[in-house]
Design an enzyme around this catalytic site. Structure first.
Site, PDB file in Angstrom:
ATOM      1  N   ARG A 170      30.127  33.004  45.910  1.00  0.00           N
ATOM      2  CA  ARG A 170      31.018  34.184  45.921  1.00  0.00           C
ATOM      3  C   ARG A 170      30.723  35.074  47.135  1.00  0.00           C
ATOM      4  NH1 ARG A 170      32.328  31.177  42.496  1.00  0.00           N
ATOM      5  NH2 ARG A 170      32.512  31.573  40.266  1.00  0.00           N
ATOM      6  N   SER A 247      35.867  38.897  37.502  1.00  0.00           N
ATOM      7  CA  SER A 247      34.448  39.091  37.188  1.00  0.00           C
ATOM      8  C   SER A 247      33.914  40.255  38.009  1.00  0.00           C
ATOM      9  CB  SER A 247      33.643  37.849  37.558  1.00  0.00           C
ATOM     10  OG  SER A 247      34.142  36.736  36.885  1.00  0.00           O
ATOM     11  N   GLU A 343      30.458  42.038  42.239  1.00  0.00           N
ATOM     12  CA  GLU A 343      31.205  41.055  43.035  1.00  0.00           C
ATOM     13  C   GLU A 343      32.239  41.738  43.938  1.00  0.00           C
ATOM     14  OE1 GLU A 343      31.829  37.063  40.841  1.00  0.00           O
ATOM     15  OE2 GLU A 343      33.817  37.570  41.562  1.00  0.00           O
TER      16      GLU A 343
END
Ligand code: NAP
Length: 347
Positions: A170, A247, A343
């Site tokens: 990510r 997320s 994130e």
């Protein structure tokens, strides 16, 4: 009128429709970019030349905590095509402003499998490399060939390969040193002709099984696409209905020794051993275990069905969401000694 002359800066531009949390904030200036030439015209405009810049595609990975005191570039470049093929692969290029999910669906409609596990991820094609989006056992970097970007300081158009993009979990160069330096204008994907299904994730395997034995045993790409869409729709809130950025935390990866100590205390700990021997923990499980699933601070809440997703129940600010995220991080650190990292980019 030339394309470069047509770049228009709009002052006090509302960003509510341009961030999937739906925060009601404004940009000092914004410019909708439909052609590459408009990018440089906008950043060289004397009103905005010295101001901070923010590139927004779908706004699906950003927390805007207030009005943005600078220039927002709204990337609306469109177009997608099969550009070439060789014995092993098809190469498909898509402009940065193409909605990601529509692009994935289009590749399948063209008989080009390979991206199906990444169905229904919100955002645009241009955002996919920044975050190195991943889901159900596939990361975008595995299908990545190269990207085209404009370097804002010089106006130079560059082509960057996977190595230059420094993809991680990510993560990429564009979330770190490359931030605000380049605007991605298109991405080329390499889709292998020797396609094999990836259906190992439990939710996906269960959904395929529920759809009939043929699919479960030997699913084709369309069956995987349909199953991923069904699982995500059942579990994840639609940003158009309930503001969220997917997320909110990365899954933490810990050393084996820390994992053993944690497992001794928490036998049900959900974990996945990595190739390097370290262990990935499911952040959603840690948050749930701390009792946060469904809880809220003001209008910022933890989603009832997926503890990894923070939502705006209506009227929350970016600050409210960050306050909630901070409280969760503190509880997870206190209970498990594990730091959760956000994130999305928080501004
Ligand atoms: P899940 O299936 O409930 O699994 C929880 C976590 O365990 C996931 O984050 C996943 O890690 C990991 N995991 C599950 N099965 C695994 C396996 N067979 N091998 C290795 N790791 C495994 O997860 P979920 O929350 O419903 O999400 C499903 C997938 O969609 C995940 O891949 C997730 O990352 C992705 N997703 C991403 C976003 C986003 O905004 N980035 C939002 C929603 C879902 P990984 O995350 O590393 O896959």
């Amino acid at each position: 009128m030339s394309q470069s002359e047509s770049a228009a800066l709009i002052a006090g531009y509302p960003l509510k429709a341009h961030n999937t949390f739906g925060f009601d904030v404004r940009a000092q200036f914004a410019c909708r970019v439909e052609h590459e030439a408009q990018l440089m015209a906008a950043v060289r405009d004397p009103r905005a030349a010295a101001l901070p810049r923010l590139v927004l595609g779908g706004g699906s990975n950003v927390v805007l905590t207030g009005d943005f005191p600078g220039l927002v570039l709204l990337v609306a470049l469109r177009g997608r095509q099969l550009v070439r093929e060789d014995d092993e692969s098809w190469y498909v290029e898509a402009a940065a402003g193409e909605p990601w999910h529509e692009f994935v669906a289009w590749t399948l409609s063209q008989g080009l499998p390979g991206l199906e596990n990444l169905a229904l991820i919100p955002g645009t094609v241009g955002a996919a490399p920044i975050q190195n989006i991943g889901a159900y056992g596939l990361e975008m970097c595995e299908r990545f060939a190269s990207l085209r970007a404009v370097e804002l300081a010089t106006g130079a158009v560059v082509e960057l390969d996977a190595e230059a993009c420094q993809f991680g979990y990510r993560d990429s160069f564009f979330k770190r040193a490359g931030r605000d330096r380049y605007v991605i204008t298109s991405v080329t994907f390499r889709l292998p002709k020797a396609w094999t299904p990836r259906a190992g994730y439990a939710d996906l395997a269960r959904e395929l099984a529920a759809r009939g034995e043929a699919h479960a045993q030997q699913p084709d790409a369309q069956a995987i696409f349909d199953a991923v869409v069904a699982v995500r729709r059942a579990k994840l809130p639609d940003p158009a209905v309930l503001g969220n950025a997917g997320s909110f935390f990365k899954n933490p990866v810990v050393e084996a020794v820390q994992f053993e100590a944690l497992k001794a205390k928490e036998p049900e700990l959900v974990s996945y051993v990595q190739q390097d021997g370290r262990v990935k923990l499911a952040a959603g499980w840690l948050i749930d275990r701390c009792g946060w699933k469904g809880r809220s601070i003001g209008a910022a809440a933890v989603h009832e069905r997926q503890a990894l997703v923070l939502v705006n129940r209506g009227g929350a600010s970016g600050g409210d969401v960050l306050a909630l995220a901070g409280a969760i991080q503190q509880d997870v650190l206190t209970r498990f000694g594990v730091e959760l990292e956000a994130e999305p980019v928080c501004l």
